[in-house]
Structure formats: C-alpha cells, structure tokens
Design a protein around this motif. Structure first.
Motif, mmCIF file in Angstrom:
data_model
loop_
_atom_site.group_PDB
_atom_site.id
_atom_site.type_symbol
_atom_site.label_atom_id
_atom_site.label_comp_id
_atom_site.label_asym_id
_atom_site.label_seq_id
_atom_site.Cartn_x
_atom_site.Cartn_y
_atom_site.Cartn_z
ATOM 1 N N SER A 20 -11.934 -81.978 -48.294
ATOM 2 C CA SER A 20 -12.153 -81.610 -49.692
ATOM 3 C C SER A 20 -11.254 -82.463 -50.586
ATOM 4 N N HIS A 21 -11.649 -82.599 -51.841
ATOM 5 C CA HIS A 21 -10.858 -83.395 -52.779
ATOM 6 C C HIS A 21 -9.443 -82.856 -52.912
ATOM 7 N N GLU A 22 -9.315 -81.545 -52.879
ATOM 8 C CA GLU A 22 -7.993 -80.927 -53.000
ATOM 9 C C GLU A 22 -7.119 -81.247 -51.795
ATOM 10 N N GLU A 23 -7.730 -81.236 -50.605
ATOM 11 C CA GLU A 23 -6.987 -81.553 -49.384
ATOM 12 C C GLU A 23 -6.579 -83.026 -49.359
ATOM 13 N N LYS A 25 -6.048 -84.938 -51.963
ATOM 14 C CA LYS A 25 -4.958 -85.085 -52.943
ATOM 15 C C LYS A 25 -3.632 -84.620 -52.346
ATOM 16 N N LYS A 26 -3.652 -83.499 -51.696
ATOM 17 C CA LYS A 26 -2.435 -82.932 -51.107
ATOM 18 C C LYS A 26 -1.859 -83.865 -50.043
ATOM 19 N N TYR A 79 -4.203 -93.615 -55.205
ATOM 20 C CA TYR A 79 -4.773 -92.343 -55.655
ATOM 21 C C TYR A 79 -4.549 -92.169 -57.159
ATOM 22 N N SER A 83 -7.767 -91.675 -59.553
ATOM 23 C CA SER A 83 -7.913 -90.395 -60.260
ATOM 24 C C SER A 83 -7.607 -90.511 -61.748
ATOM 25 N N ASP A 85 -4.881 -90.916 -63.186
ATOM 26 C CA ASP A 85 -3.716 -90.081 -63.484
ATOM 27 C C ASP A 85 -2.514 -91.000 -63.728
ATOM 28 N N THR A 149 -8.459 -89.349 -45.216
ATOM 29 C CA THR A 149 -9.392 -88.533 -45.995
ATOM 30 C C THR A 149 -10.430 -87.815 -45.140
ATOM 31 N N ILE A 213 -13.187 -89.284 -56.242
ATOM 32 C CA ILE A 213 -12.011 -88.468 -56.482
ATOM 33 C C ILE A 213 -12.033 -87.981 -57.939
#
Length: 252
Positions: A20-23, A25-26, A79, A83, A85, A149, A213
C-alpha cells in the motif's frame, strides 16, 4: 494466444504485488532517517570499509557495504520528489549531507592515522568510473526500490544492491585522497559516488512515479514537465564524462 498476451501484460506490472502507498511511505522514509543508531552504524561501516580498502581486502569492503545506511537516504530523497513533498525532500537532503560529511571526516582521519600510505588496488579501482558504473547504479536503483515497494518485502534485494552499487568505497577513497593530497584521485572517486547516487535516485524516482505515489503538493503538468526536464538534463551532464572515460578505456 490470448492467455499468453494476458500473462505477458501482467508479468511486468509493478502495481500487481506492490504494498500500500502508506506502507511504502513508512518503509522508505524510515530507511532515510538520520538517527543516533544510523549514525553509529554509518561510522562503523566507514571504518570497516576504510580498513578493507587500505589493506586490499574485498571481503571486508563487502561487509561494510552491507551495513551502510546511505542507500536509505537516497531512496528517501527520491520519495520526496515523487510525492512532491518539498519539506520531506529538504529534510532528507540535509540528512544525507550530514551522513556524507561524517563519512568523509571519519575516513580522512583514519587514513591520516593509518601506517599504510600506499594506495591499494581496491582504492585505485574506485577512481576510474565508466559507463558500466552508470548501468550498475541504474539497475541497482530499480532493483532496490522495487524490492522496497513489494507487498512482501524482498529482504535479499537491498543487500545485493548495496554491494553492487558500492556507495561506501568511493566515499572512503575520497577520504584517502584528502588525507594524502591526491586531488586527481579525489575527483575520480567523487565522480563515481555522484554517478551511483544520482542514477540510483533517478531510477527510484521513476518507479515511485509509475506506482502513482500520492502527492503532498498539487503541481501542474507544466511544473512536472519542468522537473523532469531538469532531471534528464542533470542525467546527461553526469553521464557524459563516464562515456568519455569508457571510450578512453576501450581504445587504450
């Protein structure tokens, strides 16, 4: 025939078994954190790599590459770009620069104190980067980010990538060059490090973009095109000397 086409179509779909995108990222951002633990591990890796390069021990150098945390910072910077960011990107750039500064400082001090002053074959091997190093860094970057990923994280990929792309030895070679005033040697080792870092970053950013992402900031198509053009321009600039060195090597 239709079954074959279906299998071929899905064989290379990165989203097929991605986490998952959240995983994602983490995983990636945690790997790029500059903490007390990571800094201690980095210093140990630098010392091990410096000793290995100084004594010409390939096995010791491989051991240092396996525990080096530098790869995580590069993936985290990729990343940050993928993203959109800017805060996370700046944070990871500063963290990477801190790691790089500590690495250069520790390796330079080691080589200043070491009684072995002659450059080993392992040190010299990190001073003549070629186009083959670009291929290795790019393939390594792809493998590293794909492994990071996946839904079931492939733990054997990152160590292999760390060995193949060899981020630690060029930094230590820079430390040797500074300690002994070998400026031509320094330029070759620094260029190899730049090649490895940039093409790992570029390939990682490409895969993260393919995986869609989530973006923190909303950028227009024009802004994204401008960013991508800059990255391609930088890739060409970094690439040109390696092509020249490869030509000279093959025609020598």
């Amino acid at each position: 025939m239709n079954d074959f086409r279906y299998a071929l179509k899905h064989a290379f779909r990165l989203a097929e078994d991605s986490a998952s995108h959240e995983e994602i990222k983490k995983r990636i951002l945690s790997g790029g954190q500059v903490t007390g633990t990571n800094m201690c591990v980095l210093i140990c890796a630098i010392l091990i790599a410096s000793v290995g390069l100084n004594t010409g021990s390939t096995a010791v150098i491989i051991g240092a590459m396996l525990i080096s945390p530098l790869m995580g910072s590069i993936l985290a910077m990729a990343y940050g770009v993928a993203s959109a960011d800017s805060h996370q990107l700046k944070r990871n750039i500063y963290g990477f620069l801190i790691q790089l500064t500590i690495s250069l400082l520790v390796s330079t001090i080691y080589f200043l104190l070491s009684p072995i002053n002659e450059a080993s074959s392992e040190l010299m091997a990190r001073t003549q980067p070629t186009f083959y190093d670009v291929i290795i860094a790019t393939a390594g970057g792809f493998a590293g980010i794909i492994g990071s990923t996946r839904h079931d994280k492939v733990n054997n990929i990152i160590p292999g990538v760390a060995i193949a792309t060899a981020l630690m030895p060029p930094v230590c070679t820079c430390g040797y060059s500074i300690a002994h005033g070998e400026w031509q040697m320094l330029s070759g080792a620094a260029y190899l490090f730049i090649v490895n870092c940039y093409f790992i970053f570029l390939s990682a950013m490409l895969i993260l973009d393919i995986l869609n992402i989530p973006k923190v900031s909303t950028l227009t198509d024009k802004q994204w095109k401008r960013i991508k053009k800059k990255m391609i321009r930088n890739a060409v600039i970094v690439l040109i000397p390696s092509i020249v060195f490869t030509y000279l090597m093959l025609t020598d």
